[in-house]
Design a protein around this motif. Structure first.
Motif, PDB file in Angstrom:
ATOM      1  N   SER A  49       0.834  -1.202   0.000  1.00  0.00           N
ATOM      2  CA  SER A  49       0.000   0.000   0.000  1.00  0.00           C
ATOM      3  C   SER A  49       0.866   1.249   0.000  1.00  0.00           C
ATOM      4  CB  SER A  49      -0.922  -0.001   1.218  1.00  0.00           C
ATOM      5  OG  SER A  49      -0.167  -0.020   2.410  1.00  0.00           O
ATOM      6  N   TYR A  50       2.140   1.134   0.375  1.00  0.00           N
ATOM      7  CA  TYR A  50       3.052   2.277   0.369  1.00  0.00           C
ATOM      8  C   TYR A  50       3.234   2.843  -1.038  1.00  0.00           C
ATOM      9  CZ  TYR A  50       4.568   0.436   4.917  1.00  0.00           C
ATOM     10  OH  TYR A  50       4.611  -0.030   6.199  1.00  0.00           O
ATOM     11  N   PHE A  51       3.142   1.983  -2.048  1.00  0.00           N
ATOM     12  CA  PHE A  51       3.459   2.377  -3.415  1.00  0.00           C
ATOM     13  C   PHE A  51       2.345   3.131  -4.129  1.00  0.00           C
ATOM     14  CE2 PHE A  51       6.035  -1.818  -3.661  1.00  0.00           C
ATOM     15  CZ  PHE A  51       7.064  -1.247  -2.945  1.00  0.00           C
ATOM     16  N   SER A  52       1.124   2.910  -3.731  1.00  0.00           N
ATOM     17  CA  SER A  52      -0.021   3.378  -4.501  1.00  0.00           C
ATOM     18  C   SER A  52      -0.049   4.873  -4.796  1.00  0.00           C
ATOM     19  CB  SER A  52      -1.316   2.939  -3.829  1.00  0.00           C
ATOM     20  OG  SER A  52      -1.358   1.521  -3.839  1.00  0.00           O
ATOM     21  N   PRO A  53       0.354   5.755  -3.864  1.00  0.00           N
ATOM     22  CA  PRO A  53       0.292   7.177  -4.196  1.00  0.00           C
ATOM     23  C   PRO A  53       1.161   7.568  -5.399  1.00  0.00           C
ATOM     24  CG  PRO A  53       0.592   6.882  -1.839  1.00  0.00           C
ATOM     25  CD  PRO A  53       0.763   5.532  -2.486  1.00  0.00           C
ATOM     26  N   ARG A  54       2.213   6.778  -5.674  1.00  0.00           N
ATOM     27  CA  ARG A  54       3.097   7.105  -6.797  1.00  0.00           C
ATOM     28  C   ARG A  54       3.279   5.867  -7.673  1.00  0.00           C
ATOM     29  NH1 ARG A  54       7.517  10.062  -3.405  1.00  0.00           N
ATOM     30  NH2 ARG A  54       8.829   9.675  -5.207  1.00  0.00           N
ATOM     31  N   PHE A  55       2.156   5.316  -8.052  1.00  0.00           N
ATOM     32  CA  PHE A  55       2.064   4.067  -8.798  1.00  0.00           C
ATOM     33  C   PHE A  55       2.998   4.019 -10.010  1.00  0.00           C
ATOM     34  CE2 PHE A  55      -0.139   1.952 -12.365  1.00  0.00           C
ATOM     35  CZ  PHE A  55      -0.114   0.652 -11.898  1.00  0.00           C
ATOM     36  N   THR A  56       2.927   5.022 -10.873  1.00  0.00           N
ATOM     37  CA  THR A  56       3.708   5.014 -12.114  1.00  0.00           C
ATOM     38  C   THR A  56       5.201   5.072 -11.823  1.00  0.00           C
ATOM     39  OG1 THR A  56       1.902   6.069 -13.290  1.00  0.00           O
ATOM     40  CG2 THR A  56       4.062   6.168 -14.335  1.00  0.00           C
ATOM     41  N   GLU A  57       5.620   5.934 -10.919  1.00  0.00           N
ATOM     42  CA  GLU A  57       7.033   6.064 -10.575  1.00  0.00           C
ATOM     43  C   GLU A  57       7.585   4.764  -9.985  1.00  0.00           C
ATOM     44  OE1 GLU A  57       9.945   8.689  -7.662  1.00  0.00           O
ATOM     45  OE2 GLU A  57       7.803   9.129  -7.723  1.00  0.00           O
ATOM     46  N   VAL A  58       6.826   4.157  -9.090  1.00  0.00           N
ATOM     47  CA  VAL A  58       7.266   2.918  -8.457  1.00  0.00           C
ATOM     48  C   VAL A  58       7.334   1.782  -9.475  1.00  0.00           C
ATOM     49  CG1 VAL A  58       6.634   1.163  -6.752  1.00  0.00           C
ATOM     50  CG2 VAL A  58       6.476   3.590  -6.169  1.00  0.00           C
ATOM     51  N   SER A  59       6.338   1.670 -10.337  1.00  0.00           N
ATOM     52  CA  SER A  59       6.329   0.635 -11.371  1.00  0.00           C
ATOM     53  C   SER A  59       7.537   0.776 -12.286  1.00  0.00           C
ATOM     54  CB  SER A  59       5.056   0.729 -12.205  1.00  0.00           C
ATOM     55  OG  SER A  59       3.933   0.532 -11.403  1.00  0.00           O
ATOM     56  N   THR A  60       7.838   1.995 -12.681  1.00  0.00           N
ATOM     57  CA  THR A  60       8.993   2.258 -13.546  1.00  0.00           C
ATOM     58  C   THR A  60      10.286   1.896 -12.833  1.00  0.00           C
ATOM     59  OG1 THR A  60       7.795   3.996 -14.705  1.00  0.00           O
ATOM     60  CG2 THR A  60      10.203   4.042 -14.859  1.00  0.00           C
ATOM     61  N   TYR A  61      10.394   2.251 -11.565  1.00  0.00           N
ATOM     62  CA  TYR A  61      11.593   1.940 -10.788  1.00  0.00           C
ATOM     63  C   TYR A  61      11.872   0.438 -10.808  1.00  0.00           C
ATOM     64  CZ  TYR A  61      14.812   1.217  -6.964  1.00  0.00           C
ATOM     65  OH  TYR A  61      15.901   0.809  -6.224  1.00  0.00           O
ATOM     66  N   TYR A  62      10.882  -0.372 -10.441  1.00  0.00           N
ATOM     67  CA  TYR A  62      11.095  -1.817 -10.374  1.00  0.00           C
ATOM     68  C   TYR A  62      11.335  -2.435 -11.746  1.00  0.00           C
ATOM     69  CZ  TYR A  62      10.182  -2.116  -5.421  1.00  0.00           C
ATOM     70  OH  TYR A  62      10.266  -1.977  -4.057  1.00  0.00           O
TER      71      TYR A  62
END
Length: 157
Positions: A49-62
């Motif tokens: 749930s930590y990732f959801s506010p910045r979904f796109t940025e986190v997805s790109t990072y991983y």
């Protein structure tokens, strides 16, 4: 039903976001060599749930992170040894998200973790919590939820 909820989530950039939860669909490679010389390679997927506010940025990072040559798998293993009580912990063994050796099971009143649990907790700290800190996500100030799903068997020796 949780499975059906995930099935209707939006699939974007290798991740699914549903009701404040982000599941990173990109498998994260974890490779290490045990203290007995056994080479281990496995993968982990995460949701938090930590990732959801910045979904796109986190997805790109991983999706773009270089987990195979960064030495992350070996660091995960070394910290798992500490969590299992097989090695004395030093500040160099700690993930960035763990502030001191006093937070480590087996020190003080806490009992060491079983091998599989030690590896899972270590992966969670390095792969989720450290990344949350690195990206400036609110994990330290807001309660949340994170989980590792892995085909790693917890082999430490």
């Amino acid at each position: 039903m949780p499975g059906s909820i995930l099935a209707v989530g939006a699939l974007t950039a290798g991740a699914v976001a549903v009701d404040g939860l982000t599941r990173i669909e990109t498998p994260i490679p974890v490779s290490y060599v045990t203290d007995t010389g056994v080479a281990v390679s496995c993968t982990a997927t995460i949701e938090s749930s930590y990732f959801s506010p910045r979904f796109t940025e986190v997805s790109t990072y991983y999706r773009n992170a270089d987990f195979t040559t960064s030495g992350l798998g070996q660091r995960i293993y070394e910290y798992a040894l500490v969590l299992a009580g097989d090695k004395a912990g030093t500040p160099g063994d700690l993930p960035q998200s763990v502030q001191s050796t006093a937070q480590i099971p087996g020190i003080g009143d806490q009992q060491p973790l079983e091998d599989e649990s030690a590896l899972s907790v270590s992966m969670l700290d390095f792969i989720v919590m450290d990344v949350s800190d690195e990206l400036g996500l609110p994990a330290g100030t807001v309660s949340g939820w994170a989980e590792i799903d892995s085909d790693c068997d917890g082999q430490l020796h």
